[in-house]
Write a protein that holds these residues in place. Structure first.
Motif, mmCIF file in Angstrom:
data_model
loop_
_atom_site.group_PDB
_atom_site.id
_atom_site.type_symbol
_atom_site.label_atom_id
_atom_site.label_comp_id
_atom_site.label_asym_id
_atom_site.label_seq_id
_atom_site.Cartn_x
_atom_site.Cartn_y
_atom_site.Cartn_z
ATOM 1 N N PRO A 1 -34.766 31.744 7.743
ATOM 2 C CA PRO A 1 -34.895 31.821 9.193
ATOM 3 C C PRO A 1 -33.588 32.310 9.818
ATOM 4 C CG PRO A 1 -35.453 29.605 8.374
ATOM 5 C CD PRO A 1 -34.898 30.388 7.230
ATOM 6 N N ALA A 2 -33.688 32.910 10.973
ATOM 7 C CA ALA A 2 -32.491 33.373 11.678
ATOM 8 C C ALA A 2 -31.533 32.211 11.891
ATOM 9 C CB ALA A 2 -32.882 33.994 13.022
ATOM 10 N N GLY A 3 -30.245 32.500 11.762
ATOM 11 C CA GLY A 3 -29.236 31.465 11.965
ATOM 12 C C GLY A 3 -27.963 31.804 11.226
ATOM 13 N N THR A 4 -27.059 30.843 11.209
ATOM 14 C CA THR A 4 -25.777 30.993 10.535
ATOM 15 C C THR A 4 -25.765 30.105 9.304
ATOM 16 O OG1 THR A 4 -24.709 31.441 12.646
ATOM 17 C CG2 THR A 4 -23.278 30.786 10.830
ATOM 18 N N TYR A 5 -25.306 30.656 8.174
ATOM 19 C CA TYR A 5 -25.316 29.950 6.894
ATOM 20 C C TYR A 5 -23.948 30.031 6.227
ATOM 21 C CZ TYR A 5 -30.355 30.036 7.446
ATOM 22 O OH TYR A 5 -31.627 29.859 7.933
ATOM 23 N N HIS A 6 -23.636 28.983 5.473
ATOM 24 C CA HIS A 6 -22.443 28.985 4.626
ATOM 25 C C HIS A 6 -22.875 29.501 3.263
ATOM 26 C CE1 HIS A 6 -18.729 27.855 2.701
ATOM 27 N NE2 HIS A 6 -19.438 27.297 1.744
ATOM 28 N N VAL A 7 -22.174 30.498 2.749
ATOM 29 C CA VAL A 7 -22.479 31.068 1.439
ATOM 30 C C VAL A 7 -21.260 30.864 0.547
ATOM 31 C CG1 VAL A 7 -23.047 33.172 0.156
ATOM 32 C CG2 VAL A 7 -24.053 32.774 2.415
ATOM 33 N N SER A 8 -21.507 30.283 -0.604
ATOM 34 C CA SER A 8 -20.469 30.067 -1.604
ATOM 35 C C SER A 8 -20.874 30.856 -2.844
ATOM 36 C CB SER A 8 -20.381 28.571 -1.914
ATOM 37 O OG SER A 8 -19.437 28.327 -2.915
ATOM 38 N N THR A 9 -19.983 31.711 -3.337
ATOM 39 C CA THR A 9 -20.328 32.570 -4.468
ATOM 40 C C THR A 9 -19.281 32.486 -5.570
ATOM 41 O OG1 THR A 9 -19.163 34.525 -3.658
ATOM 42 C CG2 THR A 9 -21.419 34.228 -2.907
ATOM 43 N N ASP A 10 -19.754 32.626 -6.784
ATOM 44 C CA ASP A 10 -18.896 32.747 -7.951
ATOM 45 C C ASP A 10 -19.403 33.942 -8.745
ATOM 46 O OD1 ASP A 10 -17.018 30.383 -8.094
ATOM 47 O OD2 ASP A 10 -18.938 29.383 -7.716
ATOM 48 N N VAL A 11 -18.507 34.872 -9.047
ATOM 49 C CA VAL A 11 -18.869 36.061 -9.804
ATOM 50 C C VAL A 11 -18.043 36.068 -11.086
ATOM 51 C CG1 VAL A 11 -18.789 38.593 -9.832
ATOM 52 C CG2 VAL A 11 -19.512 37.395 -7.776
ATOM 53 N N ALA A 12 -18.729 36.311 -12.198
ATOM 54 C CA ALA A 12 -18.038 36.378 -13.485
ATOM 55 C C ALA A 12 -16.894 37.372 -13.384
ATOM 56 C CB ALA A 12 -19.015 36.772 -14.585
ATOM 57 N N GLU A 13 -15.741 37.001 -13.801
ATOM 58 C CA GLU A 13 -14.524 37.821 -13.783
ATOM 59 C C GLU A 13 -14.044 38.168 -12.380
ATOM 60 O OE1 GLU A 13 -14.588 41.178 -16.449
ATOM 61 O OE2 GLU A 13 -15.961 40.157 -17.802
ATOM 62 N N GLY A 14 -14.715 37.660 -11.351
ATOM 63 C CA GLY A 14 -14.318 37.988 -9.986
ATOM 64 C C GLY A 14 -13.729 36.823 -9.226
ATOM 65 N N GLY A 15 -14.191 35.635 -9.539
ATOM 66 C CA GLY A 15 -13.673 34.471 -8.853
ATOM 67 C C GLY A 15 -14.673 33.880 -7.877
ATOM 68 N N HIS A 16 -14.131 33.162 -6.909
ATOM 69 C CA HIS A 16 -14.935 32.393 -5.957
ATOM 70 C C HIS A 16 -14.664 32.885 -4.536
ATOM 71 C CE1 HIS A 16 -16.916 28.808 -4.334
ATOM 72 N NE2 HIS A 16 -15.971 28.835 -3.418
ATOM 73 N N LYS A 17 -15.708 32.881 -3.711
ATOM 74 C CA LYS A 17 -15.562 33.200 -2.288
ATOM 75 C C LYS A 17 -16.483 32.310 -1.476
ATOM 76 C CE LYS A 17 -13.876 37.819 -2.028
ATOM 77 N NZ LYS A 17 -13.790 38.982 -1.219
ATOM 78 N N ASP A 18 -16.007 31.913 -0.313
ATOM 79 C CA ASP A 18 -16.803 31.209 0.684
ATOM 80 C C ASP A 18 -16.857 32.092 1.924
ATOM 81 O OD1 ASP A 18 -17.377 28.664 -0.598
ATOM 82 O OD2 ASP A 18 -15.230 28.247 -0.421
ATOM 83 N N LEU A 19 -18.039 32.222 2.502
ATOM 84 C CA LEU A 19 -18.158 33.034 3.703
ATOM 85 C C LEU A 19 -19.262 32.511 4.589
ATOM 86 C CD1 LEU A 19 -20.193 36.128 2.830
ATOM 87 C CD2 LEU A 19 -18.838 35.121 1.031
ATOM 88 N N THR A 20 -19.243 32.957 5.820
ATOM 89 C CA THR A 20 -20.281 32.625 6.791
ATOM 90 C C THR A 20 -21.123 33.878 7.003
ATOM 91 O OG1 THR A 20 -18.840 31.025 7.864
ATOM 92 C CG2 THR A 20 -20.713 31.824 9.139
ATOM 93 N N VAL A 21 -22.434 33.696 6.925
ATOM 94 C CA VAL A 21 -23.350 34.830 7.037
ATOM 95 C C VAL A 21 -24.333 34.557 8.168
ATOM 96 C CG1 VAL A 21 -25.180 36.120 5.860
ATOM 97 C CG2 VAL A 21 -23.157 35.392 4.591
#
Length: 144
Positions: A100-120
């Motif tokens: 649904p439309a709105g704001t979400y917290h996204v936490s990602t981990d990518v192999a060999e890339g590391g970790h990122k937190d973002l707002t989408v």
């Protein structure tokens, strides 16, 4: 004695499988699945997949790219907000979700890339860059 051993093996496998599913669901490529009440799909591998008209119906699209802009895969993504908490593990470079439309917290981990937190913000299309991931692209000379 043999029946007990088989039962323990089966029960142990069932418990292990249950734990894995509870942590992060693996989504097969190019196949929509429902995880925690949210329809998700992993894709983006190949030109045909990228132009698939079905994917325009997903209001959130994350694309994972490396240092030279090449697509990355093998990402774990957690999306939370608005009463939703969904985790998925994808092999392809795109993660699409019907949220649904709105704001979400996204936490990602990518192999060999590391970790990122973002707002989408959904609807939205976000390119998630991992500048330390990915090597040089293989280039093949084509004789014309």
């Amino acid at each position: 004695m043999r029946i007990q051993a088989i039962t323990v093996l089966f029960l142990g496998s069932a418990l292990t499988a249950g734990v894995a599913v509870a942590q992060t669901d693996f989504a097969p490529e190019n196949t929509p699945v429902t995880i925690g009440g949210v329809e998700a799909v992993c894709d983006g591998t190949g030109l045909e997949a990228r132009s698939d008209a079905r994917w325009s119906g997903y209001p959130m699209r994350l694309e994972f790219v490396g240092k030279d802009g090449q697509y990355l895969g093998d990402e774990k993504v957690n999306v939370s907000g608005n009463g939703i908490n969904v985790s998925v593990h994808c092999e392809g470079p795109w993660v699409l979700m019907k949220l649904p439309a709105g704001t979400y917290h996204v936490s990602t981990d990518v192999a060999e890339g590391g970790h990122k937190d973002l707002t989408v913000n959904v609807p939205g299309h976000v390119i998630v860059r991992f500048p330390n991931a990915g090597g040089a692209e293989d280039r093949v000379a084509v004789n014309r």
